[in-house]
Design a protein around this motif. Structure first.
Motif, PDB file in Angstrom:
ATOM      1  N   LEU A  75      -2.360 -20.359   5.609  1.00  0.00           N
ATOM      2  CA  LEU A  75      -3.533 -21.123   5.165  1.00  0.00           C
ATOM      3  C   LEU A  75      -4.742 -20.209   4.974  1.00  0.00           C
ATOM      4  O   LEU A  75      -5.481 -20.332   3.989  1.00  0.00           O
ATOM      5  CB  LEU A  75      -3.874 -22.218   6.194  1.00  0.00           C
ATOM      6  N   VAL A  76      -4.922 -19.291   5.917  1.00  0.00           N
ATOM      7  CA  VAL A  76      -6.065 -18.378   5.826  1.00  0.00           C
ATOM      8  C   VAL A  76      -5.873 -17.413   4.654  1.00  0.00           C
ATOM      9  O   VAL A  76      -6.824 -17.125   3.911  1.00  0.00           O
ATOM     10  CB  VAL A  76      -6.262 -17.643   7.169  1.00  0.00           C
ATOM     11  N   ALA A  77      -4.663 -16.926   4.466  1.00  0.00           N
ATOM     12  CA  ALA A  77      -4.401 -16.017   3.342  1.00  0.00           C
ATOM     13  C   ALA A  77      -4.684 -16.710   2.011  1.00  0.00           C
ATOM     14  O   ALA A  77      -5.259 -16.124   1.088  1.00  0.00           O
ATOM     15  CB  ALA A  77      -2.952 -15.530   3.391  1.00  0.00           C
ATOM     16  N   HIS A  78      -4.297 -17.977   1.918  1.00  0.00           N
ATOM     17  CA  HIS A  78      -4.549 -18.751   0.711  1.00  0.00           C
ATOM     18  C   HIS A  78      -6.063 -18.896   0.481  1.00  0.00           C
ATOM     19  O   HIS A  78      -6.555 -18.778  -0.648  1.00  0.00           O
ATOM     20  CB  HIS A  78      -3.887 -20.126   0.840  1.00  0.00           C
ATOM     21  N   ARG A  98      -7.082 -11.046  11.974  1.00  0.00           N
ATOM     22  CA  ARG A  98      -6.814  -9.718  11.423  1.00  0.00           C
ATOM     23  C   ARG A  98      -6.843  -9.757   9.893  1.00  0.00           C
ATOM     24  O   ARG A  98      -7.417  -8.881   9.240  1.00  0.00           O
ATOM     25  CB  ARG A  98      -5.449  -9.212  11.920  1.00  0.00           C
ATOM     26  N   LEU A  99      -6.252 -10.815   9.317  1.00  0.00           N
ATOM     27  CA  LEU A  99      -6.304 -10.992   7.860  1.00  0.00           C
ATOM     28  C   LEU A  99      -7.754 -11.111   7.377  1.00  0.00           C
ATOM     29  O   LEU A  99      -8.130 -10.524   6.353  1.00  0.00           O
ATOM     30  CB  LEU A  99      -5.547 -12.261   7.443  1.00  0.00           C
ATOM     31  N   ALA A 145      -9.403  -7.749   7.528  1.00  0.00           N
ATOM     32  CA  ALA A 145      -8.892  -6.855   6.482  1.00  0.00           C
ATOM     33  C   ALA A 145      -9.351  -7.266   5.087  1.00  0.00           C
ATOM     34  O   ALA A 145      -9.354  -6.445   4.164  1.00  0.00           O
ATOM     35  CB  ALA A 145      -7.364  -6.822   6.541  1.00  0.00           C
ATOM     36  N   SER A 146      -9.748  -8.535   4.919  1.00  0.00           N
ATOM     37  CA  SER A 146     -10.172  -9.010   3.592  1.00  0.00           C
ATOM     38  C   SER A 146     -11.458  -8.333   3.128  1.00  0.00           C
ATOM     39  O   SER A 146     -11.735  -8.277   1.929  1.00  0.00           O
ATOM     40  CB  SER A 146     -10.394 -10.530   3.616  1.00  0.00           C
ATOM     41  N   GLY A 147     -12.252  -7.855   4.075  1.00  0.00           N
ATOM     42  CA  GLY A 147     -13.537  -7.252   3.721  1.00  0.00           C
ATOM     43  C   GLY A 147     -14.588  -8.262   3.290  1.00  0.00           C
ATOM     44  O   GLY A 147     -15.688  -7.877   2.898  1.00  0.00           O
ATOM     45  N   LEU A 148     -14.256  -9.540   3.366  1.00  0.00           N
ATOM     46  CA  LEU A 148     -15.191 -10.580   2.907  1.00  0.00           C
ATOM     47  C   LEU A 148     -16.131 -11.060   4.008  1.00  0.00           C
ATOM     48  O   LEU A 148     -17.217 -11.564   3.729  1.00  0.00           O
ATOM     49  CB  LEU A 148     -14.408 -11.786   2.375  1.00  0.00           C
ATOM     50  N   GLY A 190      -8.421  -5.538  11.974  1.00  0.00           N
ATOM     51  CA  GLY A 190      -8.234  -5.809  10.555  1.00  0.00           C
ATOM     52  C   GLY A 190      -9.289  -5.114   9.723  1.00  0.00           C
ATOM     53  O   GLY A 190      -9.017  -4.528   8.679  1.00  0.00           O
ATOM     54  N   ARG A 191     -10.507  -5.166  10.222  1.00  0.00           N
ATOM     55  CA  ARG A 191     -11.626  -4.567   9.488  1.00  0.00           C
ATOM     56  C   ARG A 191     -11.496  -3.050   9.393  1.00  0.00           C
ATOM     57  O   ARG A 191     -11.921  -2.455   8.418  1.00  0.00           O
ATOM     58  CB  ARG A 191     -12.941  -4.925  10.184  1.00  0.00           C
ATOM     59  N   THR A 192     -10.933  -2.451  10.398  1.00  0.00           N
ATOM     60  CA  THR A 192     -10.768  -0.990  10.348  1.00  0.00           C
ATOM     61  C   THR A 192      -9.382  -0.586   9.897  1.00  0.00           C
ATOM     62  O   THR A 192      -9.025   0.583   9.937  1.00  0.00           O
ATOM     63  CB  THR A 192     -11.069  -0.359  11.724  1.00  0.00           C
TER      64      THR A 192
END
Ligand SMILES: [Mn+2]
Length: 304
Positions: A204-207, A255-256, A259-262, A295-297
């Protein structure tokens, strides 16, 4: 992308009087979390104690909540202005009105779309007309969308702070009837636990991340209420609701998001140490945060 985390503590429970969330920032500092995680501790903001008198709408602590949220807004805005990543540590969830006011203003100034991802057992979408309790920690998501008590709406420089179709909720499972009507009327996307179980939180979060990226990206604010987690893993909250998120899926989702950088600002709220057992909630909070930071790093999160 900002390299440093600026911790802004909001040690209050004016939004859910005497629930214990006021003790959250102090307890996490005492266990060394900010230092261990390399945060810049910008200290606590301050506001008044609840005077015990509900206002004419039946809401408890509107005046006090507005003052606290204004202080949180200014503290979070300060970190953003200094180029940091604000981590607002509650305190009860009413404080998110302050951090969202700061994040929304910053996003507007930077010309970015603004999104809020809300992890919570409760949608916090009541208004003075629908609230069963009068507790202002049931208001902040609705206030961000522009509905609710005028004295709280005025914490933001503009209203609504967010387009309702850009508020997405995960893990909700305790929804008041009037609150559900508000959510449907305003048009907020909310994923209840049955949907999380069926589709998976990470999916759901990836979507959602993909959808935000397709819309041109933006500033994503994550507002994480510890009671989104199952009380078996995180009993240290004022309003526990069974059947919640597991630490493992939550760490994966965070973590997602990292990692998204958003994501450019984050709340962690409603940790009430007096209800914790053997420090397990504090440990879970640290794991969730560590997942996000890893995730961010670009590192892999350690899941205990
Ligand atoms: Mn909440």
């Amino acid at each position: 992308m900002s390299g440093w985390y600026g911790l802004v503590g909001a040690p209050t429970d004016v939004g859910n009087v005497d629930c214990g969330a006021a003790e959250g920032p102090g307890a996490l500092r005492a266990m060394g979390l900010p230092r261990r995680m390399g945060m810049v501790d910008r200290g606590d903001v301050r506001g008044p104690a609840y005077d015990g008198r509900p206002d004419a709408t039946g809401s408890r602590s509107v005046r006090e909540t507005a003052a606290w949220c204004a202080a949180v807004r200014d503290g979070v805005a300060g970190v953003l202005a200094d180029g940091g990543f604000p981590l607002m540590l509650g305190g009860d969830h009413a404080m998110a009105l302050g951090s969202i006011a700061a994040a929304a203003a910053h996003a507007r100034q930077e010309g970015r779309n603004f999104f809020v991802l809300w992890f919570d057992a409760h949608p916090d979408f009541n208004t003075p007309e629908t609230t069963p309790s009068g507790n202002t920690h049931g208001y902040p998501a609705a206030l961000a969308c522009g509905i609710g008590h005028p004295d709280l709406l005025s914490v933001g420089a503009f209203t609504p702070l967010i387009r309702p179709d850009r508020l997405i909720q995960f893990g909700v499972r305790d929804i008041d009837a009037g609150e559900r009507a508000n959510l449907l009327r305003i048009g907020v996307e909310f994923h209840e636990m049955d949907a999380v179980r069926e589709k998976g939180l990470e999916a759901l979060v990836a979507h959602t991340i993909a959808r935000i990226q397709a819309a041109g990206g933006g500033h994503v604010h994550v507002s994480f209420d510890i009671d989104a987690l199952d009380p078996a893993a995180a009993p240290g909250v004022g309003t526990p609701v069974s059947g919640g998120l597991t630490p493992a899926e939550t760490v994966g989702a965070m973590r997602l998001l990292g990692a998204s950088g958003l994501v450019r600002s984050l709340d962690i709220v409603e940790f009430a140490p007096r209800h914790d057992r053997d420090g397990m909630t504090a440990l879970t909070v640290e794991q969730v945060l560590a997942g996000f930071m890893a995730g961010r790093t670009g590192q892999r999160a350690l899941v205990a």
